[in-house]
Design a protein around this motif. Structure first.
Motif, PDB file in Angstrom:
ATOM      1  N   ASP A 140       0.867  -1.178   0.000  1.00  0.00           N
ATOM      2  CA  ASP A 140       0.000   0.000   0.000  1.00  0.00           C
ATOM      3  C   ASP A 140       0.909   1.235   0.000  1.00  0.00           C
ATOM      4  O   ASP A 140       1.604   1.519   0.986  1.00  0.00           O
ATOM      5  CB  ASP A 140      -0.893  -0.013   1.243  1.00  0.00           C
ATOM      6  N   VAL A 141       0.945   1.954  -1.117  1.00  0.00           N
ATOM      7  CA  VAL A 141       1.847   3.100  -1.256  1.00  0.00           C
ATOM      8  C   VAL A 141       1.074   4.421  -1.257  1.00  0.00           C
ATOM      9  O   VAL A 141       1.539   5.414  -1.809  1.00  0.00           O
ATOM     10  CB  VAL A 141       2.698   2.977  -2.540  1.00  0.00           C
ATOM     11  N   THR A 142      -0.074   4.450  -0.604  1.00  0.00           N
ATOM     12  CA  THR A 142      -0.875   5.672  -0.557  1.00  0.00           C
ATOM     13  C   THR A 142      -0.094   6.823   0.068  1.00  0.00           C
ATOM     14  O   THR A 142      -0.116   7.960  -0.436  1.00  0.00           O
ATOM     15  CB  THR A 142      -2.169   5.430   0.227  1.00  0.00           C
ATOM     16  N   ALA A 143       0.611   6.548   1.163  1.00  0.00           N
ATOM     17  CA  ALA A 143       1.393   7.595   1.821  1.00  0.00           C
ATOM     18  C   ALA A 143       2.513   8.106   0.907  1.00  0.00           C
ATOM     19  O   ALA A 143       2.852   9.296   0.932  1.00  0.00           O
ATOM     20  CB  ALA A 143       1.977   7.063   3.125  1.00  0.00           C
ATOM     21  N   VAL A 180      -1.950   0.942  -4.619  1.00  0.00           N
ATOM     22  CA  VAL A 180      -1.256  -0.322  -4.342  1.00  0.00           C
ATOM     23  C   VAL A 180      -0.354  -0.680  -5.522  1.00  0.00           C
ATOM     24  O   VAL A 180      -0.701  -0.436  -6.690  1.00  0.00           O
ATOM     25  CB  VAL A 180      -2.269  -1.457  -4.085  1.00  0.00           C
ATOM     26  N   THR A 181       0.797  -1.244  -5.221  1.00  0.00           N
ATOM     27  CA  THR A 181       1.706  -1.717  -6.271  1.00  0.00           C
ATOM     28  C   THR A 181       2.359  -3.013  -5.831  1.00  0.00           C
ATOM     29  O   THR A 181       2.353  -3.370  -4.643  1.00  0.00           O
ATOM     30  CB  THR A 181       2.795  -0.674  -6.580  1.00  0.00           C
ATOM     31  N   LEU A 226      13.214  -6.410   0.791  1.00  0.00           N
ATOM     32  CA  LEU A 226      11.846  -6.089   0.390  1.00  0.00           C
ATOM     33  C   LEU A 226      11.022  -5.589   1.571  1.00  0.00           C
ATOM     34  O   LEU A 226      10.195  -4.674   1.419  1.00  0.00           O
ATOM     35  CB  LEU A 226      11.186  -7.316  -0.239  1.00  0.00           C
ATOM     36  N   ALA A 227      11.236  -6.170   2.737  1.00  0.00           N
ATOM     37  CA  ALA A 227      10.488  -5.730   3.922  1.00  0.00           C
ATOM     38  C   ALA A 227      10.861  -4.292   4.298  1.00  0.00           C
ATOM     39  O   ALA A 227       9.985  -3.472   4.616  1.00  0.00           O
ATOM     40  CB  ALA A 227      10.756  -6.674   5.092  1.00  0.00           C
ATOM     41  N   LEU A 243       7.926   2.706   1.992  1.00  0.00           N
ATOM     42  CA  LEU A 243       6.897   3.159   1.051  1.00  0.00           C
ATOM     43  C   LEU A 243       5.526   3.253   1.714  1.00  0.00           C
ATOM     44  O   LEU A 243       4.703   4.104   1.355  1.00  0.00           O
ATOM     45  CB  LEU A 243       6.838   2.214  -0.151  1.00  0.00           C
ATOM     46  N   THR A 244       5.270   2.386   2.697  1.00  0.00           N
ATOM     47  CA  THR A 244       3.995   2.442   3.421  1.00  0.00           C
ATOM     48  C   THR A 244       3.979   3.625   4.382  1.00  0.00           C
ATOM     49  O   THR A 244       2.958   4.300   4.538  1.00  0.00           O
ATOM     50  CB  THR A 244       3.783   1.132   4.197  1.00  0.00           C
ATOM     51  N   ASP A 245       5.116   3.888   5.022  1.00  0.00           N
ATOM     52  CA  ASP A 245       5.236   4.994   5.966  1.00  0.00           C
ATOM     53  C   ASP A 245       6.562   5.689   5.701  1.00  0.00           C
ATOM     54  O   ASP A 245       7.591   5.317   6.270  1.00  0.00           O
ATOM     55  CB  ASP A 245       5.168   4.484   7.396  1.00  0.00           C
TER      56      ASP A 245
END
Length: 492
Positions: free
Chosen positions: A292-295, A455-456, A476-477, A483-485
């Motif tokens: 989730d890359v909304t932020a 989302v990507t 990746l984590a 990217l999430t925050d």
């Protein structure tokens, strides 16, 4: 006459294809004028001429592949005329008699106060370079025979523009020019019978039109853009865009496109070889994560409103690249290379970030040197410059070597993700998928709900010889967390 030989336009390249001549026989050139554009296995390169003069002969045609060191153009710098045009007559008072100052020098020259004056015998021209190589030009001439510049050329050499392309290049050079291999025959271009300016030739190449089949409507039969476009749209069209003009009645059984074959060369050949070498050398593993890359998208909107980024084109690639550079600090093995011959792993002290770019010439991967040391504004500027130069096909070979980690973006084509192949000499490559609005579960417990979010999907391919599953998963984590925050970037 001075020959300009094809230089090595990159690092260790052995050949290049002549794309566009910017000059024609008879044109005047100055030092550092761009005379030709060539395509190497990595990029388009404009070559300047190192001396001034008049174009005497073009020794390679557009579309021809020539070896480095092969003569491609002959320039008449006028030195031959100057050498042969020594004064035939002198005032007796101006000539110092032999023996007055040091006597007559060897070779018949008379010693002056500085250097040597003219010979007392009839002056003769030094044989031209073409004559020394076995050309069929005239022998030594007297001073009275010195005429116009092109009168110095061998009389058998055509001076008409229509016959000025190198149909007899091998004769004037004393033997055949070295070529990397057989090239497809193009009678019109090879014979020099086609009259068209470089932009028109480029248009014809793009449209797949054989200029030898086009009738020119310009002055002297020169082919114009309108002639090429008209031919392309008419029944005479050929090549990649060729369409059968008179379609048969009834149901069509084919698209009408003509079959064609193209030589494998340039960027396509280099890319293919690199991918084969990588795929059959390094054991590839690919891991995926959906984020989730909304932020991140909100952060991008905020940056666009700031003065520092006002003149820059911003995209999610900027934020993802910055996040990847931070995540690499915890996974140095992804910024390393396997050296099997030395039995060592090379860990790089900085990140040369490669950005895969799709261009009309094929896939190229220029890199940003020391990308991890750049600020966000500097990284944005570097990305803008890299993409702009790559799309123009002007990326230099040196800018495509020395990469240590690569990012490729298939999301620009609407693709969700992919399994990229490593660039040779690298241990990791990150693939960015399309960023779309998707339903996503947010909140926890009683506040859990489904909302539309940006989302990507990210995919990481790595060399399993030096990166194990734990290292790839940790990278990746870390990347997904930033990217999430984006505020988590402060922890790095």
């Amino acid at each position: 006459m001075k020959e300009f030989r094809l230089p090595d336009p990159g690092e260790g390249l052995v050949e290049a294809e002549i794309i566009t001549w910017n000059v024609a026989v008879g044109d005047r050139v100055e030092v550092n004028d761009i005379v030709v554009e060539v395509e190497t296995s990595k990029s388009l390169v404009e070559l300047p001429i190192p001396f001034a003069g008049t174009v005497s002969q073009l020794l390679a045609t557009e579309g021809e592949t020539v070896d480095v060191g092969t003569p491609i153009i002959v320039i008449d710098d006028g030195s031959g005329a100057a050498a042969s045009a020594e004064p035939a007559e002198q005032d007796a008072d101006e000539v110092i008699e032999p023996g007055k100052i040091g006597g007559e020098a060897p070779g018949g020259r008379i010693a002056n106060l500085v250097g040597y004056g003219s010979k007392t015998v009839e002056a003769k021209r030094r044989p031209r370079r073409g004559d020394q190589r076995g050309g069929d030009g005239p022998g030594p001439e007297t001073q009275q025979q010195v005429g116009a510049m092109f009168d110095q050329l061998p009389p058998s050499r055509p001076t008409d523009v229509q016959e000025s392309l190198p149909t007899t290049a091998s004769q004037s050079a004393g033997g055949p020019l070295p070529t990397p291999g057989p090239a497809p025959a193009q009678p019109g271009l090879a014979s020099g019978a086609v009259l068209a300016k470089p932009p028109v030739r480029k248009l014809a190449k793009d449209l797949g039109v054989d200029l030898s089949q086009v009738v020119g409507s310009g002055d002297g039969g020169i082919i114009t853009r309108a002639d090429v476009e008209s031919f392309s749209q008419g029944s005479g069209q050929s090549g990649a865009e060729a369409v059968v003009a008179s379609a048969p009645t009834g149901p069509r059984r084919s698209s009408g496109l003509a079959d064609r074959r193209e030589p494998i060369k340039g960027v396509r050949r280099m890319t293919a070889q690199a991918m084969v070498d990588s795929a059959f050398t390094a054991p590839h593993v690919t891991e995926w994560i959906t984020v989730d890359v909304t932020a991140t998208m909100d952060l991008l909107d905020s940056l666009r409103a700031r003065r520092e980024f006002r003149d820059l084109k911003l995209s999610p690639t900027l934020i993802i690249a910055r996040a990847a550079l931070l995540a690499l600090r915890n996974t140095p093995e992804l910024n390393a290379a396997w050296d099997g011959e030395a039995g060592e792993v090379s860990y790089f002290g900085s990140v040369n970030l490669g950005i895969a770019a799709a261009t009309p010439r094929g896939l190229v991967v220029p890199n940003i040197t020391d990308a991890d040391s750049l600020s966000l504004v500097e990284l944005a500027q570097a990305l803008n410059d890299l993409v702009s130069v790559a799309k123009q096909g002007r990326t230099q070979p040196a800018d495509m070597s020395g990469g240590t980690f690569t990012i490729t973006n298939v999301g620009v084509f609407g693709v969700d993700a992919g399994t990229p192949i490593l660039n040779p000499g690298e241990s990791g490559i990150l693939c960015l998928g399309a960023i779309n609005r998707r339903p996503w579960v947010v909140g926890t417990g009683a506040d859990e709900r489904i909302e539309p979010r940006w989302v990507t999907t990210l995919a990481l391919s790595f060399d399993h010889r030096l990166v194990d599953g734990e290292g790839g998963s940790r990278f990746l984590a870390d990347l997904a967390g930033i990217l999430t925050d984006p505020g988590l970037a402060l922890l790095y």
